[in-house]
Write a protein that holds these residues in place. Structure first.
Motif, mmCIF file in Angstrom:
data_model
loop_
_atom_site.group_PDB
_atom_site.id
_atom_site.type_symbol
_atom_site.label_atom_id
_atom_site.label_comp_id
_atom_site.label_asym_id
_atom_site.label_seq_id
_atom_site.Cartn_x
_atom_site.Cartn_y
_atom_site.Cartn_z
ATOM 1 N N PRO A 3 0.825 -1.211 0.000
ATOM 2 C CA PRO A 3 0.000 0.000 0.000
ATOM 3 C C PRO A 3 0.864 1.269 0.000
ATOM 4 C CG PRO A 3 -0.625 -1.473 1.791
ATOM 5 C CD PRO A 3 0.580 -2.045 1.147
ATOM 6 N N ALA A 4 0.455 2.269 -0.741
ATOM 7 C CA ALA A 4 1.078 3.593 -0.800
ATOM 8 C C ALA A 4 2.485 3.584 -1.399
ATOM 9 C CB ALA A 4 1.106 4.241 0.585
ATOM 10 N N THR A 5 2.884 2.505 -2.067
ATOM 11 C CA THR A 5 4.188 2.460 -2.740
ATOM 12 C C THR A 5 4.021 1.765 -4.078
ATOM 13 O OG1 THR A 5 4.937 0.300 -1.967
ATOM 14 C CG2 THR A 5 5.335 2.152 -0.500
ATOM 15 N N ASP A 6 5.045 1.823 -4.871
ATOM 16 C CA ASP A 6 5.041 1.067 -6.112
ATOM 17 C C ASP A 6 6.011 -0.115 -6.021
ATOM 18 O OD1 ASP A 6 7.349 2.508 -6.065
ATOM 19 O OD2 ASP A 6 7.199 3.254 -8.116
ATOM 20 N N LEU A 7 6.381 -0.477 -4.779
ATOM 21 C CA LEU A 7 7.313 -1.584 -4.544
ATOM 22 C C LEU A 7 6.577 -2.910 -4.361
ATOM 23 C CD1 LEU A 7 9.655 0.083 -1.897
ATOM 24 C CD2 LEU A 7 10.134 -0.263 -4.327
ATOM 25 N N ILE A 8 7.196 -3.957 -4.836
ATOM 26 C CA ILE A 8 6.719 -5.304 -4.537
ATOM 27 C C ILE A 8 7.466 -5.751 -3.286
ATOM 28 C CG2 ILE A 8 6.652 -7.687 -5.321
ATOM 29 C CD1 ILE A 8 6.454 -6.572 -8.187
ATOM 30 N N ARG A 9 6.715 -6.178 -2.292
ATOM 31 C CA ARG A 9 7.308 -6.522 -0.998
ATOM 32 C C ARG A 9 8.185 -7.766 -1.110
ATOM 33 N NH1 ARG A 9 3.754 -7.941 4.360
ATOM 34 N NH2 ARG A 9 5.450 -8.819 5.565
ATOM 35 N N GLU A 10 9.404 -7.667 -0.544
ATOM 36 C CA GLU A 10 10.337 -8.784 -0.484
ATOM 37 C C GLU A 10 10.866 -8.894 0.940
ATOM 38 O OE1 GLU A 10 13.393 -8.538 -3.439
ATOM 39 O OE2 GLU A 10 11.967 -7.904 -4.983
ATOM 40 N N ASP A 11 10.639 -10.044 1.579
ATOM 41 C CA ASP A 11 11.070 -10.264 2.960
ATOM 42 C C ASP A 11 12.138 -11.341 3.028
ATOM 43 O OD1 ASP A 11 9.098 -8.499 3.654
ATOM 44 O OD2 ASP A 11 7.735 -9.996 4.479
ATOM 45 N N ASP A 12 13.056 -11.193 3.970
ATOM 46 C CA ASP A 12 14.024 -12.228 4.328
ATOM 47 C C ASP A 12 13.802 -12.531 5.801
ATOM 48 O OD1 ASP A 12 15.420 -12.474 1.860
ATOM 49 O OD2 ASP A 12 16.444 -10.588 2.296
ATOM 50 N N THR A 13 13.527 -13.793 6.119
ATOM 51 C CA THR A 13 13.245 -14.192 7.496
ATOM 52 C C THR A 13 14.267 -15.215 7.962
ATOM 53 O OG1 THR A 13 10.889 -13.797 7.195
ATOM 54 C CG2 THR A 13 11.508 -15.208 9.033
ATOM 55 N N VAL A 14 14.784 -15.002 9.180
ATOM 56 C CA VAL A 14 15.697 -15.935 9.827
ATOM 57 C C VAL A 14 15.116 -16.241 11.203
ATOM 58 C CG1 VAL A 14 18.022 -16.264 10.736
ATOM 59 C CG2 VAL A 14 17.686 -14.985 8.621
ATOM 60 N N ALA A 15 15.080 -17.526 11.553
ATOM 61 C CA ALA A 15 14.557 -17.923 12.866
ATOM 62 C C ALA A 15 15.462 -18.991 13.468
ATOM 63 C CB ALA A 15 13.141 -18.453 12.738
ATOM 64 N N SER A 16 15.575 -18.945 14.783
ATOM 65 C CA SER A 16 16.368 -19.933 15.502
ATOM 66 C C SER A 16 15.700 -20.194 16.848
ATOM 67 C CB SER A 16 17.791 -19.414 15.708
ATOM 68 O OG SER A 16 18.566 -20.398 16.359
ATOM 69 N N GLY A 17 15.731 -21.451 17.268
ATOM 70 C CA GLY A 17 15.086 -21.781 18.533
ATOM 71 C C GLY A 17 15.796 -22.908 19.256
ATOM 72 N N ILE A 18 15.414 -23.067 20.515
ATOM 73 C CA ILE A 18 15.991 -24.123 21.345
ATOM 74 C C ILE A 18 14.924 -24.610 22.321
ATOM 75 C CG2 ILE A 18 16.897 -22.522 23.075
ATOM 76 C CD1 ILE A 18 19.370 -24.408 23.224
ATOM 77 N N SER A 19 14.991 -25.888 22.653
ATOM 78 C CA SER A 19 14.072 -26.477 23.636
ATOM 79 C C SER A 19 14.876 -27.241 24.671
ATOM 80 C CB SER A 19 13.103 -27.455 22.956
ATOM 81 O OG SER A 19 12.239 -26.777 22.108
#
Length: 63
Positions: A3-19
């Motif tokens: 919304p309100a831009t002419d950009l196509i959204r591009e995300d980079d996601t990093v996740a790390s976990g421990i139990s």
């Protein structure tokens, strides 16, 4: 498009976990399990940048 831009959204996601679940400790016949996860998302649109930290405790019963 975002919304309100002419950009196509591009995300980079990093996740790390421990139990962790101690093998020799029980509460009413169930073992506690502690889990934590950190997630970081970087987007080309600053509005969508975020970081989360999620920690929880659960009780599990094994048969």
């Amino acid at each position: 498009m975002a919304p309100a831009t002419d950009l196509i959204r591009e995300d980079d996601t990093v996740a790390s976990g421990i139990s962790y679940s101690p093998q020799l400790f029980e509460v009413f016949g169930e073992r506690p399990k502690l889990t934590c996860q950190v997630q970081r998302t970087a987007s080309n649109i600053t509005l969508y940048d975020f970081q989360t930290t999620d920690c929880r405790i659960a009780f599990e019963k094994s048969y």
